[in-house]
Write a protein that holds these residues in place. Structure first.
Motif, PDB file in Angstrom:
ATOM      1  N   SER A  41       0.865  -1.302   0.113  1.00  0.00           N
ATOM      2  CA  SER A  41       0.003  -0.032   0.024  1.00  0.00           C
ATOM      3  C   SER A  41       0.790   1.046  -0.042  1.00  0.00           C
ATOM      4  CB  SER A  41      -1.037   0.081   1.217  1.00  0.00           C
ATOM      5  OG  SER A  41      -0.189   0.129   2.231  1.00  0.00           O
ATOM      6  N   ASN A  60       0.007   3.856  14.294  1.00  0.00           N
ATOM      7  CA  ASN A  60       1.499   3.537  14.338  1.00  0.00           C
ATOM      8  C   ASN A  60       2.013   5.083  14.709  1.00  0.00           C
ATOM      9  OD1 ASN A  60       4.014   3.509  13.824  1.00  0.00           O
ATOM     10  ND2 ASN A  60       3.979   2.738  11.878  1.00  0.00           N
ATOM     11  N   ASP A 119      -4.733   5.916   5.959  1.00  0.00           N
ATOM     12  CA  ASP A 119      -3.895   4.974   5.834  1.00  0.00           C
ATOM     13  C   ASP A 119      -4.582   3.803   6.961  1.00  0.00           C
ATOM     14  OD1 ASP A 119      -2.304   2.696   5.614  1.00  0.00           O
ATOM     15  OD2 ASP A 119      -0.293   3.952   6.135  1.00  0.00           O
ATOM     16  N   TYR A 126      -4.023  -0.827  10.107  1.00  0.00           N
ATOM     17  CA  TYR A 126      -4.435  -1.839  11.040  1.00  0.00           C
ATOM     18  C   TYR A 126      -5.946  -1.971  11.170  1.00  0.00           C
ATOM     19  CZ  TYR A 126       0.547  -1.128  11.633  1.00  0.00           C
ATOM     20  OH  TYR A 126       1.721  -1.086  11.357  1.00  0.00           O
ATOM     21  N   SER A 151      -3.879  -3.146   3.426  1.00  0.00           N
ATOM     22  CA  SER A 151      -3.082  -4.227   2.656  1.00  0.00           C
ATOM     23  C   SER A 151      -3.306  -5.549   3.733  1.00  0.00           C
ATOM     24  CB  SER A 151      -1.681  -4.084   2.426  1.00  0.00           C
ATOM     25  OG  SER A 151      -0.964  -3.983   3.852  1.00  0.00           O
ATOM     26  N   SER A 178      -0.296  -7.007   4.209  1.00  0.00           N
ATOM     27  CA  SER A 178       1.082  -7.326   4.710  1.00  0.00           C
ATOM     28  C   SER A 178       1.031  -7.985   6.179  1.00  0.00           C
ATOM     29  CB  SER A 178       1.570  -5.953   4.659  1.00  0.00           C
ATOM     30  OG  SER A 178       2.047  -5.441   3.277  1.00  0.00           O
ATOM     31  N   LYS A 179       0.123  -7.406   7.031  1.00  0.00           N
ATOM     32  CA  LYS A 179       0.279  -7.974   8.426  1.00  0.00           C
ATOM     33  C   LYS A 179      -0.864  -8.727   8.833  1.00  0.00           C
ATOM     34  CE  LYS A 179       3.390  -4.226   9.869  1.00  0.00           C
ATOM     35  NZ  LYS A 179       3.567  -3.165  10.318  1.00  0.00           N
TER      36      LYS A 179
HETATM   37  N1  PLP Z   1       0.957   1.780   6.817  1.00  0.00           N
HETATM   38  C1  PLP Z   1       1.261   2.002   8.221  1.00  0.00           C
HETATM   39  C2  PLP Z   1       0.626   2.573   9.046  1.00  0.00           C
HETATM   40  C3  PLP Z   1       2.249   1.018   8.638  1.00  0.00           C
HETATM   41  O1  PLP Z   1       2.648   0.698   9.981  1.00  0.00           O
HETATM   42  C4  PLP Z   1       2.880   0.173   7.434  1.00  0.00           C
HETATM   43  C5  PLP Z   1       3.896  -0.852   8.078  1.00  0.00           C
HETATM   44  O2  PLP Z   1       4.293  -0.929   9.013  1.00  0.00           O
HETATM   45  C6  PLP Z   1       2.229   0.213   6.242  1.00  0.00           C
HETATM   46  C7  PLP Z   1       1.520   1.201   5.715  1.00  0.00           C
HETATM   47  C8  PLP Z   1       2.956  -0.708   5.332  1.00  0.00           C
HETATM   48  O3  PLP Z   1       2.064  -1.038   4.500  1.00  0.00           O
HETATM   49  P1  PLP Z   1       2.436  -2.088   3.069  1.00  0.00           P
HETATM   50  O4  PLP Z   1       3.135  -3.384   3.553  1.00  0.00           O
HETATM   51  O5  PLP Z   1       0.948  -2.361   2.743  1.00  0.00           O
HETATM   52  O6  PLP Z   1       3.033  -1.169   2.049  1.00  0.00           O
END
Ligand code: PLP
Length: 425
Positions: free
Chosen positions: A101, A190, A219, A222, A255, A257-258
Motif C-alpha cells: 500500500s 502507528n 491509511d 491496522y 493491505s 501485509s500484516k
Molecule cells: N501503513 C502503516 C501505518 C504501517 O505501519 C505500515 C507498516 O508498518 C504500512 C502502511 C506498510 O504497508 P504495506 O506493507 O501495505 O506497504
C-alpha cells in the motif's frame, strides 16, 4: 518512588544503583532488536497454506477471469468485495493491487506532483510556492519519508487519543492553498495505537480547505489488527466525505501485509469513482494489471470477510501476550518513578513510550550501547525531529517472548538512568 519528588542525594543514590544495573546489562553482550514492526515467523506460519494456492489447474476467479493472463487493473472483484467490507468503502470503490500500500501512497503523490489530481488547477509541483502536508505526530516514519523525498514541506500537528488535532488542522488548511494533504492512520495508529473517532473523522472531511485538491491519506493499515476480541467497525469515510460535499477528499489504503505475508500480500486503494478512474488511468500506464494469481490465492485462503477476522484472531493469540508483557514490564519498572507515559493499544503493532523531555535520544543511545536496538529517537516525527525529544516507538511483535522481556527490562533501565541524568543536570 517518584523521581520528581526525590532530593538530589536520593537521585544520586538511585543513579548509582542504576549505573551498576546498566553495566551488568552491557556486560551481558546482548544483541536484541525492538525496531521491527513486522510479523514474527510464527505469525507468517499462520498463512503458510497460501504457498500451495491456488494450485495446479486452479487459476480462474469466480468472475471467470483467467488470473494467469494480463489485464484487470482494478483487481479481482471477489477480493474487492471482502476488503471493501473490511475497509468500509464497499466493493465498487476499492481496487486490489500488488503487495504494498505504501507504493500506492507514493505513486498517488507522484501522479499529483507531475499531473495534478482531478481537482487540481495545475500539477502540485507547479504550485507557486512549495506544497505542504499536515503530519499528525507521533506518526509513521515511512509516510514522512514519502513527503520528504519529494520536497513536500511537513507541518507537525498533534496526534490525540481521538485522532489528529482537528482544530489545529482546520485552522491551517482554511487559509493556505499550498497545504495539499495530510497523513492519517485511522485505526490503531502507528505508533500510538490511537483510533480516529467518528466526530474527528466527520470534522476532517468537512473542514473547508483553501486548496480545492486537498487529500486525506486515510491509511487503514491496522483496520482488522485487533488485540481485543471485537474487530472495530470501519468508519464509512468515503460516504462521510461525500455527505460533507467533498467526495474526492479521501484516499483509503489497506493491505494484507500484516495479515498474511508482509512481503507477499495484496494492497488496496479505495476512493471516489473519479479518483479511482484517475488512479487506474495512471497505473495502467505502469502495468498491464496487478498480480491476480496472488489475489486469487488470498481469496481462496480467506473465503470471506469473516475468514479474515478469524485469521486475525489467530494473530492476536500470538501477539497479545507480547503486548501484555511489554506493558507489564513498563508498569513494574517505570510506573512508580513517573518518568514515562505509554500507550496501551487495543490493536496495531506498536506501543508509544514518552520519557522525560530531552531524554529519548539518550535512552536510545544507552540501549544501543547495551546491544538493544530501538527505533531512532525522533523517527516518529517529520524530519526525524521530535521537538521535545521524548517519544520512543516500541515494536513488540517480532522478537521471541524471552528476548522481548530481556530487551524491555534493559530499555527500562536506560530510560531510568537517562532520567536521573536529566533531573540532576
Ligand atoms: N501503513 C502503516 C501505518 C504501517 O505501519 C505500515 C507498516 O508498518 C504500512 C502502511 C506498510 O504497508 P504495506 O506493507 O501495505 O506497504
Amino acid at each position: 518512588m517518584n523521581f520528581h519528588s526525590m532530593s538530589a542525594d536520593q537521585l544520586r543514590d538511585t543513579q548509582a544503583d542504576l549505573q551498576k544495573r546498566y553495566e551488568a546489562l552491557c556486560a551481558a553482550g546482548l544483541s536484541l532488536n525492538l525496531t521491527r514492526g513486522k510479523p514474527a515467523p510464527d505469525q507468517l506460519d499462520l498463512s503458510e497454506e497460501l504457498l500451495a494456492l491456488p494450485g495446479v489447474g486452479n487459476h480462474t476467479s469466480p468472475d471467470g477471469t483467467d488470473c494467469r493472463n494480463y489485464g484487470g487493473v482494478a483487481g479481482l472483484p471477489a477480493l474487492r468485495e471482502i476488503f471493501g467490507e473490511l475497509l468500509g468503502t464497499g466493493a465498487d470503490r476499492i481496487v486490489a493491487q500488488n503487495n504494498a500500500s505504501l507504493q500506492i501512497m507514493h505513486d498517488l503523490t507522484v501522479f499529483a506532483l507531475l499531473g495534478g489530481t482531478p481537482d487540481s488547477e495545475h500539477p502540485w509541483s507547479k504550485h507557486d510556492s512549495p506544497i505542504k502536508f499536515l503530519c499528525p505526530a507521533p506518526g509513521y516514519d515511512r509516510h514522512f519519508a514519502i513527503t520528504e523525498q519529494y520536497g513536500i514541506e511537513m507541518i507537525t500537528v498533534p496526534m490525540n487519543p481521538d485522532g489528529p488535532d482537528v482544530e489545529a488542522c482546520a485552522e491551517l488548511v482554511a487559509d493556505d492553498p499550498s497545504i495539499k494533504g495530510m497523513w492519517v492512520v485511522p485505526t490503531y495508529s502507528n505508533p500510538t495505537g490511537y483510533s480516529v473517532s467518528e466526530e474527528v473523522a466527520r470534522a476532517l472531511v468537512a473542514m473547508p480547505t483553501a486548496a480545492p485538491d486537498f487529500r486525506i491519506y486515510w491509511d487503514n493499515a491496522y483496520a482488522v489488527h485487533t488485540l481485543v476480541e471485537e474487530t472495530p467497525t470501519p468508519l464509512p469515510i468515503l460516504d462521510l466525505a461525500a455527505e460533507a460535499g467533498h467526495p474526492n477528499r479521501v484516499y483509503v489504503f489497506g493491505s494484507t501485509s500484516k495479515i498474511t505475508f508482509a512481503g507477499g500480500g495484496v494492497a488496496f486503494f479505495g476512493s471516489s469513482p473519479e479518483n479511482l478512474d484517475w488512479y487506474t488511468g495512471h497505473a495502467s500506464i505502469a502495468t498491464i494489471g496487478p498480480d491476480k494469481l496472488n489475489q486469487l490465492r488470498h481469496l481462496q485462503f480467506f473465503g470471506d470477510a469473516d475468514g479474515v477476522r478469524a485469521h486475525m484472531a489467530r494473530h492476536r493469540a500470538l501477539i497479545a501476550p507480547k503486548f501484555e508483557l511489554v506493558l507489564q514490564i513498563l508498569e513494574d519498572r517505570l510506573g512508580a518513578s513517573k518518568i514515562a507515559h505509554w500507550t496501551e493499544p487495543e490493536g496495531g503493532y506498536f506501543i508509544s513510550l514518552d520519557v522525560i523531555d530531552g531524554t529519548a535520544a539518550r535512552t536510545v543511545s544507552l540501549a544501543k550501547q547495551a546491544g538493544i536496538a530501538l527505533t531512532g529517537a525522533g523517527a516518529t516525527f517529520p524530519y526525524k525531529n521530535d521537538p521535545h525529544d521524548r517519544n520512543i516507538r516500541l515494536a513488540p511483535t517480532f522478537p521471541p517472548i524471552d528476548e522481548l522481556a530481556t530487551a524491555m527490562d534493559g530499555v527500562a533501565t536506560c530510560a531510568l538512568l537517562a532520567a536521573t541524568e536529566k533531573l540532576l543536570d
